[in-house]
Every structure is written in structure tokens, then in C-alpha cells.
Design a protein around this motif. Structure first.
Motif, PDB file in Angstrom:
ATOM      1  N   PHE A 120       0.837  -1.155  -0.028  1.00 12.23           N
ATOM      2  CA  PHE A 120      -0.003   0.082   0.021  1.00 12.23           C
ATOM      3  C   PHE A 120       1.032   1.124  -0.050  1.00 12.23           C
ATOM      4  CE2 PHE A 120       0.501  -1.606   4.208  1.00 12.23           C
ATOM      5  CZ  PHE A 120       0.677  -0.162   5.014  1.00 12.23           C
TER       6      PHE A 120
ATOM      7  N   ALA B 233      -1.765  -4.426  15.942  1.00 18.08           N
ATOM      8  CA  ALA B 233      -1.069  -3.730  14.815  1.00 18.08           C
ATOM      9  C   ALA B 233       0.297  -2.830  15.535  1.00 18.08           C
ATOM     10  CB  ALA B 233      -2.044  -2.700  14.159  1.00 18.08           C
TER      11      ALA B 233
ATOM     12  N   TYR C 103       4.581  -2.741  14.654  1.00 16.41           N
ATOM     13  CA  TYR C 103       5.575  -1.665  14.396  1.00 16.41           C
ATOM     14  C   TYR C 103       6.281  -0.909  15.630  1.00 16.41           C
ATOM     15  CZ  TYR C 103       3.174  -1.048   9.792  1.00 16.41           C
ATOM     16  OH  TYR C 103       2.784  -1.341   8.625  1.00 16.41           O
TER      17      TYR C 103
ATOM     18  N   GLN D 145       5.599  -0.416  18.746  1.00 21.42           N
ATOM     19  CA  GLN D 145       4.869   0.723  19.343  1.00 21.42           C
ATOM     20  C   GLN D 145       4.327   0.084  20.551  1.00 21.42           C
ATOM     21  OE1 GLN D 145       5.387   4.056  18.480  1.00 21.42           O
ATOM     22  NE2 GLN D 145       6.819   2.621  17.311  1.00 21.42           N
TER      23      GLN D 145
ATOM     24  N   GLY E 262       6.801   6.653  18.681  1.00 24.32           N
ATOM     25  CA  GLY E 262       6.881   7.553  17.711  1.00 24.32           C
ATOM     26  C   GLY E 262       7.699   7.175  16.574  1.00 24.32           C
TER      27      GLY E 262
ATOM     28  N   PHE F 205       6.718  14.288  11.006  1.00 22.18           N
ATOM     29  CA  PHE F 205       5.492  15.007  11.383  1.00 22.18           C
ATOM     30  C   PHE F 205       5.842  16.267  10.865  1.00 22.18           C
ATOM     31  CE2 PHE F 205       3.032  11.775  13.208  1.00 22.18           C
ATOM     32  CZ  PHE F 205       1.762  12.202  13.299  1.00 22.18           C
TER      33      PHE F 205
ATOM     34  N   VAL G   4      -3.629   9.796   3.971  1.00 18.89           N
ATOM     35  CA  VAL G   4      -4.519   9.216   5.167  1.00 18.89           C
ATOM     36  C   VAL G   4      -3.811   9.687   6.431  1.00 18.89           C
ATOM     37  CG1 VAL G   4      -4.882   6.888   6.137  1.00 18.89           C
ATOM     38  CG2 VAL G   4      -4.476   7.102   3.721  1.00 18.89           C
ATOM     39  N   LEU G   5      -2.711   9.869   6.839  1.00 17.84           N
ATOM     40  CA  LEU G   5      -2.389  10.267   8.015  1.00 17.84           C
ATOM     41  C   LEU G   5      -2.607  11.709   8.145  1.00 17.84           C
ATOM     42  CD1 LEU G   5       1.094   8.465   8.665  1.00 17.84           C
ATOM     43  CD2 LEU G   5      -1.348   7.795   9.549  1.00 17.84           C
TER      44      LEU G   5
ATOM     45  N   LEU H 161      -1.464   9.902  17.163  1.00 19.50           N
ATOM     46  CA  LEU H 161      -0.956   9.823  15.482  1.00 19.50           C
ATOM     47  C   LEU H 161       0.269   9.583  15.700  1.00 19.50           C
ATOM     48  CD1 LEU H 161      -2.894  12.665  13.699  1.00 19.50           C
ATOM     49  CD2 LEU H 161      -3.648  10.150  13.982  1.00 19.50           C
ATOM     50  N   VAL H 162       1.212  10.342  16.343  1.00 17.20           N
ATOM     51  CA  VAL H 162       2.649   9.989  16.280  1.00 17.20           C
ATOM     52  C   VAL H 162       2.973   8.440  16.630  1.00 17.20           C
ATOM     53  CG1 VAL H 162       4.789  10.704  17.448  1.00 17.20           C
ATOM     54  CG2 VAL H 162       3.154  12.491  17.028  1.00 17.20           C
ATOM     55  N   VAL H 163       2.326   8.109  17.521  1.00 21.04           N
ATOM     56  CA  VAL H 163       2.724   6.711  18.147  1.00 21.04           C
ATOM     57  C   VAL H 163       1.952   5.785  17.251  1.00 21.04           C
ATOM     58  CG1 VAL H 163       2.489   5.212  19.782  1.00 21.04           C
ATOM     59  CG2 VAL H 163       3.305   7.260  20.448  1.00 21.04           C
ATOM     60  N   TYR H 164       0.681   5.825  16.954  1.00 22.61           N
ATOM     61  CA  TYR H 164      -0.104   4.862  16.171  1.00 22.61           C
ATOM     62  C   TYR H 164      -0.350   5.011  14.755  1.00 22.61           C
ATOM     63  CZ  TYR H 164      -0.901   3.091  21.025  1.00 22.61           C
ATOM     64  OH  TYR H 164      -0.661   2.722  22.385  1.00 22.61           O
ATOM     65  N   GLY H 165       0.334   5.947  14.097  1.00 24.47           N
ATOM     66  CA  GLY H 165       0.099   6.404  12.982  1.00 24.47           C
ATOM     67  C   GLY H 165       0.124   5.375  11.911  1.00 24.47           C
ATOM     68  N   TYR H 166       1.484   4.787  12.038  1.00 25.00           N
ATOM     69  CA  TYR H 166       1.468   3.737  11.010  1.00 25.00           C
ATOM     70  C   TYR H 166       0.739   2.360  10.981  1.00 25.00           C
ATOM     71  CZ  TYR H 166       5.526   6.171   8.712  1.00 25.00           C
ATOM     72  OH  TYR H 166       6.316   6.885   7.958  1.00 25.00           O
ATOM     73  N   PRO H 167       0.550   1.865  12.408  1.00 25.49           N
ATOM     74  CA  PRO H 167       0.103   0.859  12.536  1.00 25.49           C
ATOM     75  C   PRO H 167      -1.593   1.165  12.222  1.00 25.49           C
ATOM     76  CG  PRO H 167       1.026   1.095  14.626  1.00 25.49           C
ATOM     77  CD  PRO H 167       1.258   2.240  13.792  1.00 25.49           C
ATOM     78  N   LEU H 168      -2.386   2.483  12.450  1.00 26.52           N
ATOM     79  CA  LEU H 168      -3.704   2.808  11.878  1.00 26.52           C
ATOM     80  C   LEU H 168      -3.591   2.996  10.547  1.00 26.52           C
ATOM     81  CD1 LEU H 168      -5.977   4.024  13.144  1.00 26.52           C
ATOM     82  CD2 LEU H 168      -4.848   6.341  13.170  1.00 26.52           C
ATOM     83  N   LYS H 169      -2.611   3.354   9.624  1.00 23.20           N
ATOM     84  CA  LYS H 169      -2.582   3.373   8.199  1.00 23.20           C
ATOM     85  C   LYS H 169      -2.693   1.991   7.848  1.00 23.20           C
ATOM     86  CE  LYS H 169       0.187   4.888   4.309  1.00 23.20           C
ATOM     87  NZ  LYS H 169      -0.862   4.783   3.351  1.00 23.20           N
ATOM     88  N   HIS H 170      -2.084   0.872   8.475  1.00 21.41           N
ATOM     89  CA  HIS H 170      -1.812  -0.275   7.782  1.00 21.41           C
ATOM     90  C   HIS H 170      -3.396  -1.115   8.273  1.00 21.41           C
ATOM     91  CE1 HIS H 170       0.898  -4.163   7.546  1.00 21.41           C
ATOM     92  NE2 HIS H 170      -0.377  -4.403   7.038  1.00 21.41           N
TER      93      HIS H 170
END
Lengths: 146, 146, 146, 146, 146, 146, 146, 146, 146, 146
Positions: G84, H47, H51, H53, H88, H92, H98-99, J106-115
Motif C-alpha cells: 500500500f 498492529a 510496528y 509501538q 514515535g 511530522f 491518510v495520516l 497519531l505520532v505513536v499509532y500512525g503507521y499501525p492505523l494506516k495499515h
């Protein structure tokens, strides 16, 4: 005499007591060096007071009041017990060439300098508490650059 | 002796000739001050060469080769005619406290300093061409801070 | 001859064809001015090619190949039809004093300059398409600063 | 005539003496080039005075007073002995296209330029003290871009 | 046991001696507190050594070598006479919540804190030379937040 | 007594209620510690109220009104139900040395600190909700730095 | 043919599948426009795929495989179900003049543009979902700038 | 199957254990939701583990090992006792749309949101410790945007 | 009618002539498109004049004066001979979603776009001098997003 | 009642109509939720209007006028046809802890969220046009953190 025309821009970001000091110094026709001699203090330290970067003690305030012919209660109120310097002025990196040249010395020679300090003093830091600075005119054997 | 363990991180951003110089200096057990005396140059200038911030001339290269026991053609190739310093290293503002203390002097005393320079030298700038720096140990009458 | 020791750091951020060009130029012992005369082009333009900031045409590539004794298919592959310059290198504001001095001219004289341009040319912009630059040594009647 | 409508925004960040100068110049209907001829100075230097980036001497102030019909004590107070330029104006990188084009020349050609300077002058820096600039209209054989 | 999988990312920006130290500590199954007791030092100071932020003396190196079963010449070479800490790690403001919370205390309480310090100690600064820190678990009467 | 001369610059970015509080405190001649005792609150918390970083409850407002001799409806309007703190003041990283020293502790010791916290508390974060701070004068056996 | 010499620098920050695509396209001698016609897609969309900014569907992958003579399982693995796009490339503001000119349009005309959009469409935003772009050569009646 | 082609770029900044996890998940053909059900955990939390986190506990590691067919000692070494998340990731403000959309909600609605939170909960902060997040597909009565 | 309530914030950073223009346009009840037709100019160009980003010529000023019922000497003084646009407004990257969407197109599609431009026009730049822009409503066959 | 004491700082950067709205709401003693019910709108949307981040339609303005007892022509002039929101307020990253906590997600979970979004919705973006937000108090079974 208009107080707005001849003060450097940075003063407009400081409380009005500092503009008043600069105007009084201009009126008295004194350089920082002359003023420093009059009040028995270091030139660097006196200049720092005029930009809110150092805190004068009671005796400094009395002598500034006499030397500059400013009413002591004005100085007391603005620079006395309730005043504490919030240090650090203006923009960084500085755009003004005079300040930038000094900054550039650190940008270019920072690492060699740290290495030399390490070799001479071991692992440590320069104490900002014991910091003293002087501005002296040293004759360059090659003469001035006109 | 592994060459990767004991070089400061900044060296890994410079061409390998500089790591080689630092290792040779370590092996020879010389400080910058001692090395400077050996090659008849200013300590500050020698330290600057070791971080790619100054350009040695032909004689410097010969003497560095002898003092550090490094083959001259290595130095010639890396620091000779085709080398010109790209000055300015690492991050600014600096995070290392030794460098930050020096930077802080400008942040806090920049304006008073400019004003004093103006009073002593008129409107001008410090020539970076004529710049000379020294690191000297001056005894503080209050003693060192242990 | 090791190819890693004597190339300026910026080259390591560019495709290897540019390091190869610099090494060939060093080997051939040519300055940009001499090379420019050999291939019938402007010095500024030739220097720009060596940092990936200008795109040579077919004839430039042939003449570079001859003047620098580099196989033409290497140059064709790296600088030919499929190459297009991605312009803009390194950090800004520049830390290197040579580049900073030029930058400082804009920081200090930007507004006066824009005002003068306005008075002479009306409201317009300098065309980057028609831009030409030259580096000439002009004798300063005061002599060089040693 | 309202003094607020026709002054470029940058002037509102400078002491009022500079707005007064610009208004007097507008009233006198003089370009910087014409004013420079009247007071026997370089055009670039005169424009720099109008933005607080250069310091006029006593004679400059007298002649500015005459040419622009401004009372000399206003100029003396604002630009005389107690005035020293704090150089560097506005934002960087510049958003205005006229200024950005000049900045872009450095962004794109900085490294080639440094390399050419190195080849011609050796390792050194352009002295900001000896800096002189000119804005001349050079006819482009291809004609102007309408 | 692969040395690349379990080291925190920051270690990859430090010389390999520090990864080696962390691995040895993991193998020895010691916390910083336990290791600090073994070598007769402050926990904070020992943790700082492991991230290149403090410089161990000769005795520290000997005891680290014994406690962690690492050959002393490895430690000597990487942390001995030729080593000096370049302090300051990673990004600021920190993105990691643990570090950000501490940073936030300054962002929110910086001015009140400075004011309280001023009232208690007068105009001065905290000496970074005399800085000591401790991490202690203090029972919150409200209990932990599960 | 002029209200503009003796307030630290940061107050000019806050609603006028906070300048009024500082002036009343100056007039009453109280430190934060003394005021905190009078109103039965933590010193840190009271200082935070004076910079808009904490929200006093109804009782705090009543006691502040009495202790500082300020009319309660002024405090109610500015710090009561419709007030909520927008936290975070001024610039970061801080230029003032007092604040910078605290910031520097995090820059230098952030990673070791996080590692120690991890070893003692596992993977977690310090709850900003339960945060409590104190400024105490601890005698340094080495004495103060004069 | 060396795969490292002729790829634009941005590709080295993307997974290797994208370099492979660019090389295959170079080998096939196709422009994005020609390739777009072959696979029945928009030119802009195809170019976006080549920089990892758009996600091809199953049919796109089959047709890319045929048109570029790349084994379909390579494309499937790199651009198929598990891929993606993480959108957004390189530096901003852009230093490259081609990209900067487009950026400058927004810097200069952003507010007028928003005002015009408001007058025509009311308060709303351009849907990035429905975005379509085209690059067309429109003859300028004034001719090209040579 | 080459492990370099199909991993999102962010993984290359994390220790290799995370790439291994993603590849195992791809091979097993499981979504985060399916994997979460298998190991009896929240999807968001799973998830986050992938990553770096969040920190899995012993049971999580056992179940991940079974569900993904990865040897447990690999997971133990990389995610077990010696692992603690440095939270982190990446840049940013985010460039990926998306983000960015989520970030934009805060940029646009941050103050109204804080005001609403204040009205409902008083002066306080959302506890990051008690944070829980979910991604659910909610049918929009207007239908999807194709 | 109060002039402070209905002007967008950006106008308060521009000389007052621009607020006056916006108010006159509001009073006249004209859109930029209608005003552009009245004065025989491009809509984009007229909107740019209203934000100080373009310079009207003598005829534009006459027609603006008639169409908006503003005294011509006001316009002459503020937008006439002594006015030159200082281009570039407000913050970048823009926080407003309308402007950000346009900016995002460059962030996401910048490299593909440059590649397409290269394939169609060779190595060159879009001339900012010949730039023309239009805002047209194009019916989306899928209909508007309500 | 003084209008300057109780408005949050951000309001001073917005046109005065917004301060007037906040004062009227304070006077009417209504929360956003209560006001939203009165005018038949979403709470989030009403709060957004009060910070200039949403545009009320004719009916909203009428109902706001009635509910808050503000003369309709004030609202019409400031929020009517000639008003369009310039969205985005204040600083980012936010220093206020309430806003920072949301940003940190968003800083911490941004990538997992996008995934996760990718796995559930494919490659797409959240439409900012269809965005709806709510602030609800959800009882935490563990109780509030006092």
C-alpha cells in the motif's frame, strides 16, 4: 527628542525601562566603557544590564541613577527586587553579520574546539557561572581593513 | 586495534583520511598542542585540519607525515591540491553542553556585544579572514569546580 | 589511488557517475575553465554538469569523453537521454563561509536590491531561464587580503 | 497624503525614520540612481541606507537632508552617531519571486560556484568587507520577455 | 544470539562499544541499579555511561570489565583516554511519550519554575556541573494506574 | 506605580488578569511559598496559577482575593468557570539558561533515564495527571558556587 | 548495464521494485504517455505508480508485466495485495526549480485562489479523492523561450 | 521470495524482528483483525506490536509464535524482557494523505475540541494510559465515494 | 458598517488600501469574475491585485475606481507608481484544507510530474513569467459531493 | 464586564465577531451542547463556528441570533455571505497537553492505523468532506482518575 527614532529594534521587545536607560546614556554621552568605570563594574556586565541580560544589585542601581541622572525609584521598580532577567534575545542563527561571524566560529571550529578543551581540561564543561568576557581592540600587525 | 570503536561519531561523516589522522595521532600519543609545536603551527589551526575545517599547505603535509608516521602520498591525495574544505560540521544549535555553553554566550550577550563592538570599532564586522583563536587555561582565583 | 579519500562529501549523495567525472578531471589535471575551453562551453555550465545541476547535450558528452578520457557509453548512460537533473544540493542556509557570504548578501541587501530592480525594470522577475553567471577575478585596488 | 498606504510592509518593522526617508524620496520624485548621483555615492549603498542596512556618514546625512528636503536634525538623531545598523531583514528563504530567483542561484549553483572559486582563488572566502554590488541593465540579444 | 535484533535503535548511532556493553549487561542479567552497586557508583551515572553520555574513569573501567566479563582492553580502547563524550542524543522534542512527559513539564511549568527558583536562589542558574539525578519509585497513596 | 515596567515579557502574551495578579503579589510582598501557605496549597501549583497554567477552584479564588487584596469578581471573571488553561508558554528550546539547563538534562540523559524507568517500572509512562513537583534548596556539601 | 548510475536519487529511498520498473521502462524505450496508452490508463496515474504514489490493480500489473517484459510475480510481490502506497516524497519546500515554480504559484496566489474558489463553489474543499491531473503542451502564441 | 521488495519503508528503520513479523503475517495470509482474534487481543494493540509501538507479554509472544509459525526464541530475544518500545515513528506533520487527514482534524478542530472537552470534563487531560482505539467501518448513508 | 469584522485575517497584514478594496467590492456586490469582466482583465489577475500580489497598470486603476466607486487618488497612491508587490503571503505549509489539498498534489505527485514534464518538454522549467491560471467549474459526471 | 479578561488567547487572533460570540454564550450561560440543541445542529459543528472553523448558513445565523440575543446584522456581516473560514489555528505540534495527547496518538499509532485502514478499506483516504466528530463521555469501568 523623539524616543522612537533612535532605539535599535530589539529594545521594542523589552520593557520600557531599557529604552529609558539607552536614552539616558545617549543624553549623558557615555560609552559602556566610560559608564562601567563610573560605576566600578565590568564593561561587558554593564552592557548586559542595558539589554536586560544581567541583574544590577542595589549599589549598581544607585550608581546608574547618579551617572545617568535617572530617578532611582524608576530603576528600582524596573530592575530591583522584582526583576529577574529572562535571558536570550532575538533570532538564531543571527542574520546580522557582526553576530553571525561569532556564530560561524562555532559552526566551523566547534568540534576542534571541543577536542582541544578535552585535551586540556579533560571531560568537563565551561561553567557559565564563572563566565567572563571582554572586548578589546588588539592591533593587527597587518593593519585595519579599510 | 579496531579502527571503528574509538573515533568520535562526527568523523564518520568525513572522508576516511580524517579517521586515519586521528588514529595516527592516538598511536603517536600526541596532543594537538604537542603536534602543533612539532610542525610549527598554531594549535587551533592543527585541530581544525583534523576535522577538515582548514587546509594544510605543502609544508604542513610533509611535517604531519613525519610527526605522525603516515605515508605522505595518503595525505597528499586527501588533503593536497584537490582538497578544499567544506566548512561547517554537525548540528546547530549544538546539543553537547561544551559547545552549547559557547553558543549560549552569543544567545545571551549577542546584542550587548554588538553594541560594545560598535562603540569601539564603529559600524563594521569582525573579519573572518583575520580570525585567530586560542584555548588557554586561565587559573580562576576561586579555584576549579570539582 | 583510492576513490573514496579525496572526493568532497556532497558527491556521496549523487549517483556514482559524478564521482567518476571528478576523478577523471583530477587525473587529467584540468580546471573547469580549461575543460570549458576544450569543449567549447561556459565554465559555469561545465561546473554545474559536474554536480548534476545541468544536463549536457550529445556533443557535450562526446567532448567530455574525449577531454577526460572516459568511455562515452558510461557518460551516455548516466548523463544522456534518461538523465534529468534534480536540482538543489545540500543544506540551506549554508554553513560553509564561502557560500554563506553569498547568501548573506541576499539577507542583508535583499530589499534594497528588489527596490532597485523595481525602479529599473518595473514589476518583474529575473528569468531563471536566461540566467548566466561568471566568476571573474577582479583586481581590488586595495590589494588582496593576505 | 496618508503615510500608511504606500509604504512596503517591511518598513513597518523598522524605526519611523526610514518611512520618513521613503516618503521624502517619493515626494522628491527621485530614483535611487538619481539620488546617488546627487549625493555622490553608489546607488546600492544609498538603497541600503533607506532600509537601515548601511550607515551614512556626516556628509551623506547633510546631502540627504538637502536633496530630500528633510530637516538635518531628524536625520542626525535617527541615522547619526547613536545609530548602528542591525542588518538582515525579513524572512528566509524569501517567498517573493524576485528575491527567490537570486536565492535559487545559490541553491542550485552553490557547490559548482564554490569549486570554481577554489580553483581560481584557492581556499578562501569572499570578504564581506570589500563587497560591492551593482544592478545594471544588460541588453539580452534575445530581447526582453514581454 | 544475533546482536542486531534486540538493541534499541539509538545504539546504532553510537560506536559499537556501546552495543557490546548492552549485550554484556543483558547476558549478565543485571539491571543498572545492580551494576551500579557492584561497581560502587550512582545508578544514573552508570546508565549514562551505557549511552556514551558520561566518561568512566580507570577504576570504573576495571570494575565494568569484571562485572560484565568484557576484556578490559576493549573497554580501554573505546571508553579510555581517547574517548570523550559527545553529549546529546536523538530527536527533540522527543516523540516517545515517556520522554515527552518530562519535556512537557518544562513546556508547561517552565516560567513558574524559573520564578520560584528566582525567589529561592536569586538570579542564578542551576549548575550542570553539580547536577545529580535519581529515579526512585515513590508509592502513590492512590495506587498505581493499571 | 507603572504596571508596564516590572512585568516579565511573557505576561504580555497572557490576558491582563495575570499581570494584575503579579502586581498584587508584588504589592503584598509575598513569595509563592508564603502565598501558598496562606491559601493552603502547594507552592508549585500557586506559581502555575500565576502564569495561567493551572486552574484555581472556588476556594482558591476566595483565598487569593483575601491574601492579595484583589476584588473577587475580577478573579472570578478571569479565572472562574469560563476560564480554562491553554497550557504551554513561550519558545522551545528555551534560550534562558535557567530553563535550558533543565531541558539539557533531558537532551543528555533522556535515553538512560527511559532505560532506568523501564527497568524499574516496566513499559509505561509517567502519568501527567499524578504529576507533582517541588523546588527545594538542598545544601551541597561542596558549598554554593559564588 | 549498471543499475546504479542512471537512476534519479529519489529512487534509492524507495523499495527496489521501483528502480526495476524504471530500468525496464528505459529498456523498453517507452515514455509514460506511450506506456499509459498500452495499458489503457491515465498518464499521470502510470507515472505515479512508478514512484510508489499510486497502487496498480490486478489488470494494471498484468499489462505492466507484458508491456515492460517484467516477470509478473516480481510485480505481484512488490505492488500487489500486500503493497500500500505511503505517499509523499522528498523535501518540502522543494529546491528543484521545476517543482518550486509550481509551489510558488501556491505561495503567491494561494489567498486569491481560495477567494475565487469560495466565490464559485462556496465554502468547501477540493476532493482529493476525485483529483485528476494532466500535463499538456499548450502552444504559447508568443512562442517558446529558447 | 525476496524480503526487501514488499516491506513498507518505515520497517527499514526498525530492528529486523519487525520485518520478520510482517513477512510471517503475509505468509500466513492473516489480517491484523484475524490475528487479533487468534491471540485474544485487541486489533489496534496487535498492529502496534508489529510496528514496535507496543510490548507483547509472555502469552502474546507464545501465541504470536504459534499463529505465525515463527520460532519463539526469535520473538523472545527481540520482543521479550530486554525489549522496550521507543515510541514515535517517522515524520511530522505527515505527508501521507491518510495520516494527514487525521492530523488535519486536530489542526482545524483542536480549539473547539478542547473547549468541548472542558465543558464536559472540566480542566483535565485525556489519560494516555487508558487510551483505547478502534477502527470500524461505519456505513455512510450517502454511500461510499467511488 | 464596521470594517474590522468581515475582513479575512490575512488582510490585516497588508497595507490598508487592500481592506478598502475588499470593502468596496463587497459594497458593490461584485464577484472577482464580474469585476474582471467590467475592467477587461483576467479573473485570476484581478483577485491577485486584491491581495497585493499583482500590480495594476494605469488603465486598471481607472477602471477599478469606476467599477468600485473608489476615489482614484486613493488607488493611485496605494497601487500606482510607488507601489511594487512584495509577493508571498502567510504560512507554508498551509493549514487551511483548501490550500493544503493543492499543496498535497505537489507533495504526492511532484516527482512523477517532474518526470512527465521532462519527457514532454526536455530539461527546462515552467516560466513563471508566462504563467496563467484559471479556476473553472468542471462538472464531475459522478456529481458533486453533498 | 470587561471583554478582555476572560477570552482565551486564541480569540485575539480572530476577527472580533468571535469574541462577541463567546461573550454572548457566557452571558446566556449555555454550553455548546445546549446551544447545539437549541439551533438544531451538531455540537462539534457549533463549537467550530465559534472558532471560525465552520461557516453557518442563513438559518444557523438566525437561530444563533435568537439563542444568544445578538443582533442579527452583526452576525450577518461577520459570518454571512462575505465570510469564508480560513481554517487552521495556532501552533503545531501543540504545547497544550489536552491537544498534545490527541496528536501523540497519531505520532505513536500512525503507521499501525494506516495499515489497519488499508486492510479494511483498501488504498484510500478518509474523506474530510464526510468527516463527523463527537465528544462523548464513556464511563471507564476502572473509574475516573482523580
Amino acid at each position: 527628542m523623539s524616543s522612537t527614532t533612535h532605539k535599535p529594534t530589539i529594545l521594542s521587545n523589552l520593557p520600557p525601562i531599557f529604552s529609558m536607560l539607552h536614552e539616558a546614556k545617549t543624553k549623558a554621552g557615555l560609552t559602556f566603557e566610560q559608564l562601567a568605570q563610573k560605576i566600578g563594574r565590568d564593561e561587558w556586565y554593564v552592557a548586559a544590564i542595558f539589554y536586560g541580560q544581567a541583574k544590577p544589585d542595589k549599589q549598581d542601581i544607585e550608581r546608574l541613577s547618579q551617572s545617568l541622572d535617572v530617578r532611582i525609584n524608576y530603576l528600582d521598580e524596573g530592575l530591583g527586587d522584582n526583576f529577574f532577567p529572562h535571558r536570550g534575545l532575538g533570532e538564531f542563527p543571527p542574520q546580522d553579520p557582526v553576530l553571525y561571524r561569532l556564530y560561524e566560529v562555532l559552526v566551523v571550529y566547534g568540534y576542534p574546539l571541543k577536542h582541544m578543551i578535552h585535551e586540556k581540561f579533560g571531560d568537563g564543561i565551561m561553567s557559565a557561572i564563572d563566565f567572563e568576557g571582554h572586548v578589546d581592540k588588539i592591533e593587527d600587525p597587518k593593519g585595519d581593513r579599510e
